[in-house]
Enzyme design. Structure first.
Site, mmCIF file in Angstrom:
data_model
loop_
_atom_site.group_PDB
_atom_site.id
_atom_site.type_symbol
_atom_site.label_atom_id
_atom_site.label_comp_id
_atom_site.label_asym_id
_atom_site.label_seq_id
_atom_site.Cartn_x
_atom_site.Cartn_y
_atom_site.Cartn_z
ATOM 1 N N SER A 16 -2.845 9.705 4.116
ATOM 2 C CA SER A 16 -3.755 10.032 3.018
ATOM 3 C C SER A 16 -5.124 10.400 3.596
ATOM 4 O O SER A 16 -5.778 9.557 4.227
ATOM 5 C CB SER A 16 -3.920 8.844 2.078
ATOM 6 O OG SER A 16 -5.030 9.092 1.228
ATOM 7 N N HIS A 41 -1.089 13.980 2.753
ATOM 8 C CA HIS A 41 -1.226 13.460 1.387
ATOM 9 C C HIS A 41 -2.667 13.617 0.901
ATOM 10 O O HIS A 41 -3.611 13.176 1.556
ATOM 11 C CB HIS A 41 -0.831 11.980 1.391
ATOM 12 C CG HIS A 41 -0.723 11.364 0.042
ATOM 13 N ND1 HIS A 41 0.377 11.511 -0.783
ATOM 14 C CD2 HIS A 41 -1.579 10.572 -0.648
ATOM 15 C CE1 HIS A 41 0.205 10.841 -1.905
ATOM 16 N NE2 HIS A 41 -0.988 10.259 -1.856
ATOM 17 N N ASP A 43 -5.205 12.806 -2.141
ATOM 18 C CA ASP A 43 -5.423 11.960 -3.310
ATOM 19 C C ASP A 43 -6.528 12.533 -4.184
ATOM 20 O O ASP A 43 -7.698 12.557 -3.800
ATOM 21 C CB ASP A 43 -5.799 10.546 -2.856
ATOM 22 C CG ASP A 43 -4.582 9.757 -2.415
ATOM 23 O OD1 ASP A 43 -3.572 9.793 -3.143
ATOM 24 O OD2 ASP A 43 -4.634 9.128 -1.344
ATOM 25 N N MET A 45 -8.635 12.228 -7.568
ATOM 26 C CA MET A 45 -9.044 11.212 -8.564
ATOM 27 C C MET A 45 -10.160 11.760 -9.435
ATOM 28 O O MET A 45 -11.038 12.481 -8.937
ATOM 29 C CB MET A 45 -9.534 9.952 -7.853
ATOM 30 C CG MET A 45 -8.517 9.364 -6.889
ATOM 31 S SD MET A 45 -9.093 7.802 -6.207
ATOM 32 C CE MET A 45 -7.844 7.492 -4.969
ATOM 33 N N HIS A 74 -1.281 14.305 -4.785
ATOM 34 C CA HIS A 74 -1.095 13.187 -5.725
ATOM 35 C C HIS A 74 -2.237 13.223 -6.734
ATOM 36 O O HIS A 74 -3.383 12.924 -6.400
ATOM 37 C CB HIS A 74 -1.102 11.884 -4.893
ATOM 38 C CG HIS A 74 -1.015 10.630 -5.693
ATOM 39 N ND1 HIS A 74 -1.301 9.395 -5.141
ATOM 40 C CD2 HIS A 74 -0.658 10.388 -6.983
ATOM 41 C CE1 HIS A 74 -1.136 8.460 -6.060
ATOM 42 N NE2 HIS A 74 -0.759 9.026 -7.186
ATOM 43 N N MET A 76 -4.214 11.782 -9.592
ATOM 44 C CA MET A 76 -4.549 10.601 -10.396
ATOM 45 C C MET A 76 -5.601 11.049 -11.390
ATOM 46 O O MET A 76 -6.782 10.666 -11.311
ATOM 47 C CB MET A 76 -5.058 9.484 -9.469
ATOM 48 C CG MET A 76 -3.941 8.858 -8.650
ATOM 49 S SD MET A 76 -4.530 7.974 -7.205
ATOM 50 C CE MET A 76 -4.644 9.328 -6.039
ATOM 51 N N MET A 145 3.854 3.344 -6.592
ATOM 52 C CA MET A 145 2.534 2.877 -6.153
ATOM 53 C C MET A 145 2.643 1.414 -5.737
ATOM 54 O O MET A 145 3.085 0.569 -6.521
ATOM 55 C CB MET A 145 1.503 2.992 -7.293
ATOM 56 C CG MET A 145 1.104 4.415 -7.669
ATOM 57 S SD MET A 145 0.466 5.418 -6.315
ATOM 58 C CE MET A 145 -0.947 4.450 -5.770
ATOM 59 N N GLY A 150 -6.680 4.166 -6.969
ATOM 60 C CA GLY A 150 -8.134 4.292 -7.091
ATOM 61 C C GLY A 150 -8.861 4.183 -5.760
ATOM 62 O O GLY A 150 -9.870 4.850 -5.564
ATOM 63 N N PHE A 151 -8.321 3.370 -4.862
ATOM 64 C CA PHE A 151 -9.036 3.140 -3.606
ATOM 65 C C PHE A 151 -8.064 2.955 -2.449
ATOM 66 O O PHE A 151 -6.960 2.454 -2.657
ATOM 67 C CB PHE A 151 -9.910 1.878 -3.720
ATOM 68 C CG PHE A 151 -10.863 1.941 -4.876
ATOM 69 C CD1 PHE A 151 -12.069 2.636 -4.781
ATOM 70 C CD2 PHE A 151 -10.531 1.352 -6.088
ATOM 71 C CE1 PHE A 151 -12.927 2.722 -5.863
ATOM 72 C CE2 PHE A 151 -11.392 1.439 -7.181
ATOM 73 C CZ PHE A 151 -12.593 2.129 -7.069
ATOM 74 N N GLY A 152 -8.528 3.331 -1.270
ATOM 75 C CA GLY A 152 -7.769 3.034 -0.064
ATOM 76 C C GLY A 152 -8.039 1.595 0.370
ATOM 77 O O GLY A 152 -8.925 0.921 -0.173
ATOM 78 N N ASP A 181 3.071 4.402 -1.761
ATOM 79 C CA ASP A 181 1.659 4.706 -1.534
ATOM 80 C C ASP A 181 0.809 3.471 -1.763
ATOM 81 O O ASP A 181 0.761 2.946 -2.882
ATOM 82 C CB ASP A 181 1.255 5.823 -2.517
ATOM 83 C CG ASP A 181 -0.137 6.371 -2.262
ATOM 84 O OD1 ASP A 181 -0.869 5.811 -1.424
ATOM 85 O OD2 ASP A 181 -0.487 7.363 -2.930
ATOM 86 N N GLY A 182 0.151 3.014 -0.680
ATOM 87 C CA GLY A 182 -0.808 1.923 -0.819
ATOM 88 C C GLY A 182 -0.448 0.712 0.024
ATOM 89 O O GLY A 182 0.654 0.165 -0.096
ATOM 90 N N GLY A 183 -1.350 0.338 0.918
ATOM 91 C CA GLY A 183 -1.151 -0.879 1.712
ATOM 92 C C GLY A 183 -0.025 -0.797 2.721
ATOM 93 O O GLY A 183 0.489 -1.822 3.177
ATOM 94 N N GLY A 203 -3.099 5.522 4.497
ATOM 95 C CA GLY A 203 -4.470 6.010 4.701
ATOM 96 C C GLY A 203 -5.144 5.232 5.801
ATOM 97 O O GLY A 203 -5.245 5.675 6.951
HETATM 98 C C1 DX5 Z 1 -4.625 4.926 -3.831
HETATM 99 C C2 DX5 Z 1 -4.277 6.168 -3.053
HETATM 100 C C3 DX5 Z 1 -3.644 5.894 -1.726
HETATM 101 C C4 DX5 Z 1 -4.477 5.213 -0.775
HETATM 102 C C5 DX5 Z 1 -3.653 4.717 0.400
HETATM 103 O O1 DX5 Z 1 -5.126 5.278 -5.037
HETATM 104 O O2 DX5 Z 1 -3.370 6.933 -3.777
HETATM 105 O O3 DX5 Z 1 -3.136 7.079 -1.143
HETATM 106 O O4 DX5 Z 1 -5.516 6.008 -0.343
HETATM 107 O O5 DX5 Z 1 -4.524 4.087 1.222
HETATM 108 P P1 DX5 Z 1 -4.175 2.845 2.110
HETATM 109 O O6 DX5 Z 1 -3.031 3.266 2.983
HETATM 110 O O7 DX5 Z 1 -5.434 2.589 2.834
HETATM 111 O O8 DX5 Z 1 -3.763 1.743 1.188
HETATM 112 ZN ZN ZN Z 2 -1.841 8.814 -3.061
#
Ligand code: DX5
Ligand code: ZN
Length: 227
Positions: A16, A41, A43, A45, A74, A76, A145, A150-152, A181-183, A203
């Protein structure tokens, strides 16, 4: 570029760029590709559907010449439909919308395919897999998800591993990618791969360290952890 489904389902890493250096985005995309990522990827938003604002179609278009692989976009945003054409024209290969972000998911998915892109649907952690039961023939990718969007840099939500396995079963042998996607880290990724995931967005785990050499090692570490 044409993006095709490989029935052998090799693991794909989709870094990401939310965690990249925004002042050097083109360079960062080239670096992750040189270091072995499979997709890129993006993102998007809107500060309305999610509590953060990132980038729009003009940035995707500006990055397109720097990206040789697949632009995995992606969205959002809500509503998404009025912007789908702009993201397709910007050079997106895959466009993913959130099931929760609009009233007419079936229509949005058909629209994405009519624009010549692969159609993805994303599910928030609280959204059940039954939401996509009747659109599976219109979907090329399902994105589970594993954080609230919303945040990395957020913590992986473990309950989603069961959802991945359930969706994997629903997909059967259809040519549909299952993405998360995420964590995602070398610690959280293996259980997801075992649950049948094809593509992992990462990310912070990819961009940590801040140099191309780190990116290469970080991508390899996730893949190695998955065996
Ligand atoms: C969350 C994003 C993710 C996020 C992943 O809203 O869609 O793509 O940036 O980031 P990490 O890998 O740091 O959780
Ligand atoms: Zn994403």
């Amino acid at each position: 570029m044409p993006v095709t489904f490989d029935p052998s389902r090799p693991l794909k890493i989709s870094p990401s760029i939310l965690s990249a250096d925004f002042a050097r985005l083109g360079e960062e995309v080239r670096a992750i590709e040189e270091q072995g990522c499979d997709w890129v990827h993006v993102d998007v938003m809107d500060g309305h559907y999610v509590p953060n604002i990132t980038i729009g179609p003009d940035v995707v278009a500006a990055l397109r010449p720097h990206c040789q692989t697949v632009m995995d976009v992606h969205l959002m945003i809500s509503p998404a439909d009025p912007y789908l054409e702009a993201f397709a024209n910007a050079g997106s290969d895959i466009i993913t919308v959130h099931a929760e972000a609009g009233a007419h998911l079936d229509r949005s998915l058909q629209y994405i395919r009519s624009l010549g892109c692969k159609a993805g649907v994303a599910l928030n952690p609280s959204t059940p897999e039954s939401t996509i039961q009747y659109v599976l023939d219109k979907v090329d990718l399902v994105l589970v998800m594993t954080v609230n969007p919303g945040f990395g840099g957020q913590k992986f939500i473990e309950s989603q591993v069961q959802k991945m396995a359930n969706i994997r079963k629903m997909i059967g042998d259809r040519p549909i990618w299952l993405e998360i996607d995420g964590g995602v880290t070398p610690d959280t990724a293996p259980a997801c791969r075992a649950a049948g995931v094809d593509a992992m967005v990462a990310g912070s785990a990819v961009f940590k360290g801040g140099t191309p050499e780190h990116y290469g090692r970080n991508i390899a570490a996730i893949k190695a952890a998955c065996g």
